[in-house]
Design a protein around this motif. Sequence first.
Motif, PDB file in Angstrom:
ATOM      1  N   THR A  25     -32.614 -11.308  13.400  1.00 41.10           N
ATOM      2  CA  THR A  25     -32.834 -10.361  14.493  1.00 41.10           C
ATOM      3  C   THR A  25     -31.516  -9.948  15.127  1.00 41.10           C
ATOM      4  O   THR A  25     -31.291  -8.764  15.418  1.00 41.10           O
ATOM      5  N   LEU A  26     -30.624 -10.897  15.351  1.00 43.03           N
ATOM      6  CA  LEU A  26     -29.306 -10.575  15.905  1.00 43.03           C
ATOM      7  C   LEU A  26     -28.528  -9.651  14.971  1.00 43.03           C
ATOM      8  O   LEU A  26     -27.828  -8.738  15.429  1.00 43.03           O
ATOM      9  N   GLY A  27     -28.664  -9.885  13.678  1.00 42.29           N
ATOM     10  CA  GLY A  27     -27.961  -9.048  12.717  1.00 42.29           C
ATOM     11  C   GLY A  27     -28.399  -7.592  12.798  1.00 42.29           C
ATOM     12  O   GLY A  27     -27.568  -6.673  12.725  1.00 42.29           O
ATOM     13  N   LYS A  28     -29.692  -7.373  12.961  1.00 38.01           N
ATOM     14  CA  LYS A  28     -30.190  -5.999  13.063  1.00 38.01           C
ATOM     15  C   LYS A  28     -29.744  -5.355  14.373  1.00 38.01           C
ATOM     16  O   LYS A  28     -29.392  -4.167  14.399  1.00 38.01           O
ATOM     17  N   LEU A  29     -29.758  -6.121  15.467  1.00 36.73           N
ATOM     18  CA  LEU A  29     -29.302  -5.575  16.745  1.00 36.73           C
ATOM     19  C   LEU A  29     -27.825  -5.187  16.677  1.00 36.73           C
ATOM     20  O   LEU A  29     -27.397  -4.209  17.290  1.00 36.73           O
ATOM     21  N   SER A  30     -27.046  -5.953  15.926  1.00 33.13           N
ATOM     22  CA  SER A  30     -25.602  -5.726  15.854  1.00 33.13           C
ATOM     23  C   SER A  30     -25.226  -4.559  14.958  1.00 33.13           C
ATOM     24  O   SER A  30     -24.054  -4.151  14.938  1.00 33.13           O
ATOM     25  N   GLN A  31     -26.186  -4.027  14.211  1.00 30.35           N
ATOM     26  CA  GLN A  31     -25.874  -2.922  13.306  1.00 30.35           C
ATOM     27  C   GLN A  31     -25.572  -1.632  14.069  1.00 30.35           C
ATOM     28  O   GLN A  31     -24.916  -0.742  13.545  1.00 30.35           O
ATOM     29  N   LYS A  32     -26.073  -1.544  15.308  1.00 25.55           N
ATOM     30  CA  LYS A  32     -25.777  -0.380  16.138  1.00 25.55           C
ATOM     31  C   LYS A  32     -24.718  -0.752  17.168  1.00 25.55           C
ATOM     32  O   LYS A  32     -24.647  -1.898  17.614  1.00 25.55           O
ATOM     33  N   THR A  33     -23.902   0.238  17.551  1.00 23.90           N
ATOM     34  CA  THR A  33     -22.817  -0.030  18.498  1.00 23.90           C
ATOM     35  C   THR A  33     -23.317  -0.190  19.932  1.00 23.90           C
ATOM     36  O   THR A  33     -22.606  -0.753  20.760  1.00 23.90           O
ATOM     37  N   LYS A  34     -24.520   0.286  20.233  1.00 23.92           N
ATOM     38  CA  LYS A  34     -25.039   0.173  21.592  1.00 23.92           C
ATOM     39  C   LYS A  34     -25.169  -1.303  21.975  1.00 23.92           C
ATOM     40  O   LYS A  34     -25.570  -2.131  21.163  1.00 23.92           O
ATOM     41  N   PRO A  35     -24.844  -1.651  23.223  1.00 22.42           N
ATOM     42  CA  PRO A  35     -24.914  -3.060  23.643  1.00 22.42           C
ATOM     43  C   PRO A  35     -26.349  -3.563  23.706  1.00 22.42           C
ATOM     44  O   PRO A  35     -27.308  -2.773  23.754  1.00 22.42           O
ATOM     45  N   PHE A  36     -26.496  -4.875  23.701  1.00 18.72           N
ATOM     46  CA  PHE A  36     -27.816  -5.483  23.806  1.00 18.72           C
ATOM     47  C   PHE A  36     -27.780  -6.667  24.777  1.00 18.72           C
ATOM     48  O   PHE A  36     -26.714  -7.204  25.094  1.00 18.72           O
ATOM     49  N   THR A  37     -28.971  -7.068  25.207  1.00 19.33           N
ATOM     50  CA  THR A  37     -29.163  -8.229  26.075  1.00 19.33           C
ATOM     51  C   THR A  37     -29.968  -9.273  25.329  1.00 19.33           C
ATOM     52  O   THR A  37     -30.969  -8.948  24.685  1.00 19.33           O
ATOM     53  N   VAL A  38     -29.545 -10.539  25.400  1.00 23.67           N
ATOM     54  CA  VAL A  38     -30.318 -11.631  24.819  1.00 23.67           C
ATOM     55  C   VAL A  38     -30.643 -12.634  25.924  1.00 23.67           C
ATOM     56  O   VAL A  38     -29.819 -12.931  26.779  1.00 23.67           O
ATOM     57  N   ILE A  39     -31.882 -13.140  25.892  1.00 26.02           N
ATOM     58  CA  ILE A  39     -32.347 -14.138  26.845  1.00 26.02           C
ATOM     59  C   ILE A  39     -32.878 -15.331  26.071  1.00 26.02           C
ATOM     60  O   ILE A  39     -33.727 -15.181  25.190  1.00 26.02           O
ATOM     61  N   ASP A  40     -32.369 -16.508  26.382  1.00 24.47           N
ATOM     62  CA  ASP A  40     -32.829 -17.763  25.785  1.00 24.47           C
ATOM     63  C   ASP A  40     -33.457 -18.574  26.908  1.00 24.47           C
ATOM     64  O   ASP A  40     -32.767 -19.017  27.831  1.00 24.47           O
ATOM     65  N   THR A  41     -34.764 -18.776  26.841  1.00 22.81           N
ATOM     66  CA  THR A  41     -35.466 -19.393  27.971  1.00 22.81           C
ATOM     67  C   THR A  41     -35.333 -20.908  28.014  1.00 22.81           C
ATOM     68  O   THR A  41     -35.484 -21.512  29.076  1.00 22.81           O
ATOM     69  N   HIS A  42     -35.085 -21.538  26.878  1.00 22.41           N
ATOM     70  CA  HIS A  42     -34.989 -22.998  26.814  1.00 22.41           C
ATOM     71  C   HIS A  42     -33.737 -23.358  26.014  1.00 22.41           C
ATOM     72  O   HIS A  42     -33.814 -23.754  24.858  1.00 22.41           O
ATOM     73  N   GLY A  43     -32.569 -23.218  26.639  1.00 23.84           N
ATOM     74  CA  GLY A  43     -31.317 -23.229  25.905  1.00 23.84           C
ATOM     75  C   GLY A  43     -30.882 -24.564  25.337  1.00 23.84           C
ATOM     76  O   GLY A  43     -30.263 -24.617  24.285  1.00 23.84           O
ATOM     77  N   GLY A  44     -31.167 -25.656  26.033  1.00 27.10           N
ATOM     78  CA  GLY A  44     -30.623 -26.940  25.589  1.00 27.10           C
ATOM     79  C   GLY A  44     -29.124 -26.997  25.814  1.00 27.10           C
ATOM     80  O   GLY A  44     -28.569 -26.285  26.659  1.00 27.10           O
ATOM     81  N   ALA A  45     -28.437 -27.829  25.054  1.00 30.00           N
ATOM     82  CA  ALA A  45     -27.008 -28.046  25.255  1.00 30.00           C
ATOM     83  C   ALA A  45     -26.131 -27.062  24.501  1.00 30.00           C
ATOM     84  O   ALA A  45     -24.932 -27.000  24.736  1.00 30.00           O
ATOM     85  N   GLY A  46     -26.690 -26.317  23.571  1.00 28.64           N
ATOM     86  CA  GLY A  46     -25.916 -25.329  22.822  1.00 28.64           C
ATOM     87  C   GLY A  46     -25.235 -25.872  21.593  1.00 28.64           C
ATOM     88  O   GLY A  46     -25.224 -25.236  20.542  1.00 28.64           O
ATOM     89  N   LEU A  47     -24.633 -27.041  21.708  1.00 29.19           N
ATOM     90  CA  LEU A  47     -24.004 -27.747  20.584  1.00 29.19           C
ATOM     91  C   LEU A  47     -24.339 -29.231  20.704  1.00 29.19           C
ATOM     92  O   LEU A  47     -24.479 -29.752  21.822  1.00 29.19           O
ATOM     93  N   TYR A  48     -24.427 -29.902  19.542  1.00 30.72           N
ATOM     94  CA  TYR A  48     -24.824 -31.313  19.539  1.00 30.72           C
ATOM     95  C   TYR A  48     -23.900 -32.103  18.623  1.00 30.72           C
ATOM     96  O   TYR A  48     -23.670 -31.703  17.476  1.00 30.72           O
ATOM     97  N   PRO A  49     -23.358 -33.224  19.098  1.00 30.77           N
ATOM     98  CA  PRO A  49     -22.442 -34.017  18.258  1.00 30.77           C
ATOM     99  C   PRO A  49     -23.183 -34.702  17.115  1.00 30.77           C
ATOM    100  O   PRO A  49     -24.166 -35.415  17.334  1.00 30.77           O
ATOM    101  N   LEU A  50     -22.706 -34.479  15.914  1.00 30.42           N
ATOM    102  CA  LEU A  50     -23.361 -35.039  14.730  1.00 30.42           C
ATOM    103  C   LEU A  50     -23.403 -36.560  14.785  1.00 30.42           C
ATOM    104  O   LEU A  50     -24.354 -37.179  14.295  1.00 30.42           O
ATOM    105  N   ALA A  51     -22.393 -37.172  15.383  1.00 31.98           N
ATOM    106  CA  ALA A  51     -22.319 -38.633  15.426  1.00 31.98           C
ATOM    107  C   ALA A  51     -23.216 -39.245  16.491  1.00 31.98           C
ATOM    108  O   ALA A  51     -23.305 -40.477  16.586  1.00 31.98           O
ATOM    109  N   ALA A  52     -23.894 -38.424  17.291  1.00 32.09           N
ATOM    110  CA  ALA A  52     -24.752 -38.943  18.359  1.00 32.09           C
ATOM    111  C   ALA A  52     -25.820 -39.864  17.780  1.00 32.09           C
ATOM    112  O   ALA A  52     -26.390 -39.588  16.715  1.00 32.09           O
ATOM    113  N   SER A  53     -26.092 -40.939  18.485  1.00 30.65           N
ATOM    114  CA  SER A  53     -27.073 -41.911  17.996  1.00 30.65           C
ATOM    115  C   SER A  53     -28.442 -41.281  17.829  1.00 30.65           C
ATOM    116  O   SER A  53     -29.199 -41.655  16.927  1.00 30.65           O
TER     117      SER A  53
END
Length: 289
Positions: A25-53
């Motif tokens: 979906t992001l790829g299709k939105l990016s095909q046009k130069t017009k800007p877009f808005t994205v909303i993530d309602t349940h974001g979490g931490a964004g990145l997670y350490p692989l070594a986490a227990s």
Amino acid sequence: MLSYQHIYHTGNHADILKHMTLLSTLGKLSQKTKPFTVIDTHGGAGLYPLAASEIQRSGEFASGAQHLVDASAVLEHPLLKEYVAVLLRCLQHGELPGSPYLLNSALRENDQMHVCELHPQAFAELQNNIGGKGVNLYQEDSFVGLKRLCPPLIKRGLVLIDPPYEQTAEYSWVKDALCENFPKWPTAAYLLWYPLLSSKAGPKSGLSEQLCHSLDHSIEAKNIAQFELYMTDFDATAVGMFGSGMLCINLPYGCFEEVHTSLNEVVEILNSVSSQRFVVRAKWLQVPN
């Protein structure tokens, strides 16, 4: 509501489905130069350490996206290659990506990103992991935030809704949120993740299917598509979530075929190395005009 931690499930089959649908979906939105808005309602931490227990103990990455990484040299579909490239980029730093990372990576100069996360620890980690021009983070209830943000000033875009579904009431909250906010921002693509639950889940078993049926009959959109990735042979007394799905409202042109064919390749890879048998199902609930 604050007990759920996505880190245990990072990189599992549900993440594969969700993130590949989001990338398409992001790829299709990016095909046009017009800007877009994205909303993530349940974001979490964004990145997670692989070594986490939590990740090492659950083994869900090892039995899921790790197999795609191992097959990186022989991948064929461009969308799957893109997803695995994201995984490899994060793994170089000992991390695994969450949806805010994918959204942040897709932002351009004038695009806007809004992420809600209520859990204090996850929100603090989100602030450390995700930032930059156009990025807005809120420690806020997801559905309150969605109501406040709809409609945004930039009307092209998408909404990702990815609740933990810890409580049975969340299914009603999801329906109410979509029925309330879709009319306010009817041009956006809405990507709703949901779990497929066996009888082990008790009263929550079957609620996702009811939710999808209800939304199909409650919302009239340009189109509504449904993707599901799930196991066919499992012990319902031992396995609660046997798969998951994405209900996609206003899916951009070309995404349906792209997601479907790439998931077929995912299934081939998982089935070649797993004792479980996965299948993918894709269908239109409301066919594009």
